[in-house]
Design an enzyme around this catalytic site. Structure first.
Site, PDB file in Angstrom:
ATOM      1  N   TYR A  52      19.135 -23.994  37.971  1.00  0.00           N
ATOM      2  CA  TYR A  52      18.846 -25.543  37.676  1.00  0.00           C
ATOM      3  C   TYR A  52      18.877 -25.976  38.922  1.00  0.00           C
ATOM      4  CZ  TYR A  52      23.492 -24.630  34.481  1.00  0.00           C
ATOM      5  OH  TYR A  52      23.834 -23.830  33.136  1.00  0.00           O
ATOM      6  N   HIS A 108      22.704 -15.019  33.457  1.00  0.00           N
ATOM      7  CA  HIS A 108      22.939 -16.201  32.881  1.00  0.00           C
ATOM      8  C   HIS A 108      22.171 -16.044  31.021  1.00  0.00           C
ATOM      9  CE1 HIS A 108      21.325 -20.412  33.081  1.00  0.00           C
ATOM     10  NE2 HIS A 108      22.125 -20.709  32.088  1.00  0.00           N
TER      11      HIS A 108
HETATM   12  P1  NAP Z   1      28.464 -31.860  28.833  1.00  0.00           P
HETATM   13  O1  NAP Z   1      29.324 -31.449  29.902  1.00  0.00           O
HETATM   14  O2  NAP Z   1      28.893 -31.476  27.917  1.00  0.00           O
HETATM   15  O3  NAP Z   1      27.875 -33.368  28.313  1.00  0.00           O
HETATM   16  C1  NAP Z   1      27.771 -33.268  29.509  1.00  0.00           C
HETATM   17  C2  NAP Z   1      26.852 -35.298  29.796  1.00  0.00           C
HETATM   18  O4  NAP Z   1      28.317 -36.429  29.635  1.00  0.00           O
HETATM   19  C3  NAP Z   1      26.896 -35.669  30.816  1.00  0.00           C
HETATM   20  O5  NAP Z   1      25.669 -36.717  29.961  1.00  0.00           O
HETATM   21  C4  NAP Z   1      27.870 -36.852  30.972  1.00  0.00           C
HETATM   22  O6  NAP Z   1      27.398 -38.077  31.912  1.00  0.00           O
HETATM   23  C5  NAP Z   1      28.666 -37.129  29.893  1.00  0.00           C
HETATM   24  N1  NAP Z   1      30.481 -37.023  31.052  1.00  0.00           N
HETATM   25  C6  NAP Z   1      30.687 -36.447  32.026  1.00  0.00           C
HETATM   26  N2  NAP Z   1      32.157 -37.291  31.934  1.00  0.00           N
HETATM   27  C7  NAP Z   1      31.482 -37.612  31.449  1.00  0.00           C
HETATM   28  C8  NAP Z   1      33.138 -39.240  30.871  1.00  0.00           C
HETATM   29  N3  NAP Z   1      33.879 -39.133  31.460  1.00  0.00           N
HETATM   30  N4  NAP Z   1      32.620 -40.151  30.312  1.00  0.00           N
HETATM   31  C9  NAP Z   1      31.682 -40.660  29.996  1.00  0.00           C
HETATM   32  N5  NAP Z   1      30.300 -39.511  30.055  1.00  0.00           N
HETATM   33  C10 NAP Z   1      30.874 -38.429  30.499  1.00  0.00           C
HETATM   34  O7  NAP Z   1      27.111 -30.930  29.064  1.00  0.00           O
HETATM   35  P2  NAP Z   1      25.674 -29.865  29.885  1.00  0.00           P
HETATM   36  O8  NAP Z   1      25.551 -30.748  31.389  1.00  0.00           O
HETATM   37  O9  NAP Z   1      24.950 -29.065  29.189  1.00  0.00           O
HETATM   38  O10 NAP Z   1      27.283 -28.375  30.033  1.00  0.00           O
HETATM   39  C11 NAP Z   1      28.241 -28.375  31.203  1.00  0.00           C
HETATM   40  C12 NAP Z   1      28.090 -27.435  31.828  1.00  0.00           C
HETATM   41  O11 NAP Z   1      27.800 -26.315  31.406  1.00  0.00           O
HETATM   42  C13 NAP Z   1      26.316 -27.917  32.487  1.00  0.00           C
HETATM   43  O12 NAP Z   1      26.302 -28.289  33.243  1.00  0.00           O
HETATM   44  C14 NAP Z   1      26.516 -26.767  33.332  1.00  0.00           C
HETATM   45  O13 NAP Z   1      27.131 -26.037  34.261  1.00  0.00           O
HETATM   46  C15 NAP Z   1      26.779 -24.703  32.017  1.00  0.00           C
HETATM   47  N6  NAP Z   1      25.831 -24.878  30.896  1.00  0.00           N
HETATM   48  C16 NAP Z   1      25.537 -23.899  31.115  1.00  0.00           C
HETATM   49  C17 NAP Z   1      24.898 -22.762  29.814  1.00  0.00           C
HETATM   50  C18 NAP Z   1      24.401 -21.423  30.458  1.00  0.00           C
HETATM   51  O14 NAP Z   1      23.619 -20.921  29.410  1.00  0.00           O
HETATM   52  N7  NAP Z   1      25.610 -20.733  30.274  1.00  0.00           N
HETATM   53  C19 NAP Z   1      24.061 -24.305  28.788  1.00  0.00           C
HETATM   54  C20 NAP Z   1      24.159 -25.326  29.005  1.00  0.00           C
HETATM   55  C21 NAP Z   1      25.092 -26.030  30.526  1.00  0.00           C
HETATM   56  P3  NAP Z   1      27.262 -38.515  33.665  1.00  0.00           P
HETATM   57  O15 NAP Z   1      26.298 -37.515  34.180  1.00  0.00           O
HETATM   58  O16 NAP Z   1      26.273 -39.650  33.436  1.00  0.00           O
HETATM   59  O17 NAP Z   1      28.664 -38.741  34.285  1.00  0.00           O
END
Ligand code: NAP
Length: 279
Positions: A52, A108
């Site tokens: 990241y 990962h």
């Molecule tokens: P997510 O958490 O599903 O969604 C993030 C999106 O939601 C961003 O655009 C964020 O906007 C928005 N958001 C968050 N809280 C909000 C709220 N209260 N109101 C409105 N919008 C909101 O997406 P993700 O980042 O893909 O997944 C979460 C985490 O999982 C990652 O950051 C990472 O740490 C982990 N991950 C792991 C893998 C893996 O392969 N292990 C893959 C993907 C993700 P803002 O940023 O503007 O707040």
């Protein structure tokens, strides 16, 4: 904030934590403030990865002076997951995070290095006090079976997998497998990354009406639904303090059985896909 055991005999960890993918891309100060607000509100489980970019540097600023309050997770890339490579990747992450240990360290996704080598490195890191536990990410049940043969019971702390209202594949086999073996399931991309159901859709309207009944938001209802099983935690990513505070409040939202049924109907689980979906 509700807490859950992180694996068999593992510590209690906040059911709603904080993701950090892309957190380094926007306003860094706002990102640090978001993480801090999240920690203040009980989202002490923080997820990152060497993949990241500078997210580990952003976290270092957010947790300065309060390392003991957080449960810190990072991940090694499969291309680095040899016996030696895993150890040096972990040491690089520790340096960027300005800490001396990780609470959990994950592979990962599965790559080409034998699981034996990565597990041996994880064991070495535990013995050196550099990690407290280890787990995996994006492992389907066949991979988990193989890993269990390599590592034995009570060693795998978690499996971090894709799980949101419109992607419920892990409910078929991964969640049951993990529950049976005391492995925590960490739901990533709980808001569908960038594809949260709109209130104008039929299913989105169901979400909206349940949210209204609780004076909550649709995203809070989604997080509560996704963490309804005892072994499931989640890690939404937020880049503003307001979003972080909203997400943290979901840690105290309890849905009724009827509401869970309504969401279950509105967002169909669908058949089991041939392979585990991942981002
Ligand atoms: P997510 O958490 O599903 O969604 C993030 C999106 O939601 C961003 O655009 C964020 O906007 C928005 N958001 C968050 N809280 C909000 C709220 N209260 N109101 C409105 N919008 C909101 O997406 P993700 O980042 O893909 O997944 C979460 C985490 O999982 C990652 O950051 C990472 O740490 C982990 N991950 C792991 C893998 C893996 O392969 N292990 C893959 C993907 C993700 P803002 O940023 O503007 O707040």
């Amino acid at each position: 904030m509700q807490t859950k055991a992180f694996g068999n005999n593992g510590p209690q960890v906040s059911a709603i934590g904080q993701g950090t993918w892309y957190l380094d891309r926007g306003d860094r100060k706002a990102a640090v403030a978001a993480l801090k607000r999240g920690i203040d509100a009980g989202m002490t489980h923080i997820d990152t990865a060497e993949m990241y970019g500078d997210a580990e540097l952003v976290i270092a600023d957010a947790i300065a002076g309060r390392r003991d309050e957080v449960f810190l997770v990072s991940k090694v890339l499969p291309s680095n997951a040899s016996r030696r490579g895993t150890i040096t990747a972990c040491e690089r992450s520790l340096k960027r995070l300005k800490t001396d240990r990780l609470d959990c360290y994950l592979l990962h996704w599965r790559g080409t290095y034998p699981l034996e080598d990565t597990v041996a490195a994880f064991d070495e890191l535990i013995a050196a006090g550099k990690i407290r536990s280890w787990g995996v990410s994006n492992f389907d049940v066949e991979d988990l079976d193989e890993l269990l043969d390599v590592a034995g019971e009570d060693k795998i702390a978690c499996n971090q997998v894709l799980y949101h209202l419109q992607e419920r594949a892990i409910e078929h086999a991964v969640i049951p497998w993990c529950a049976q073996h005391g492995v925590a399931v960490v739901a990533y991309s709980p808001f569908g990354h960038n594809d949260f159901p709109s209130a104008s859709s039929k299913a989105g309207a169901v979400l909206q009406s349940i949210a209204q009944a609780h004076k909550a938001t649709p995203r809070q209802v989604a997080l509560s639904f996704l963490t309804r099983a005892p072994s499931v935690l989640t890690i939404p990513k937020a880049s503003s303090a307001e979003h972080a505070a909203e997400n943290a409040a979901a840690g105290d939202l309890k849905l009724s059985a009827g509401e869970i049924d309504a969401l279950d109907q509105a967002f169909a689980r669908g058949p089991k896909p041939r392979s585990l979906p991942m981002l």
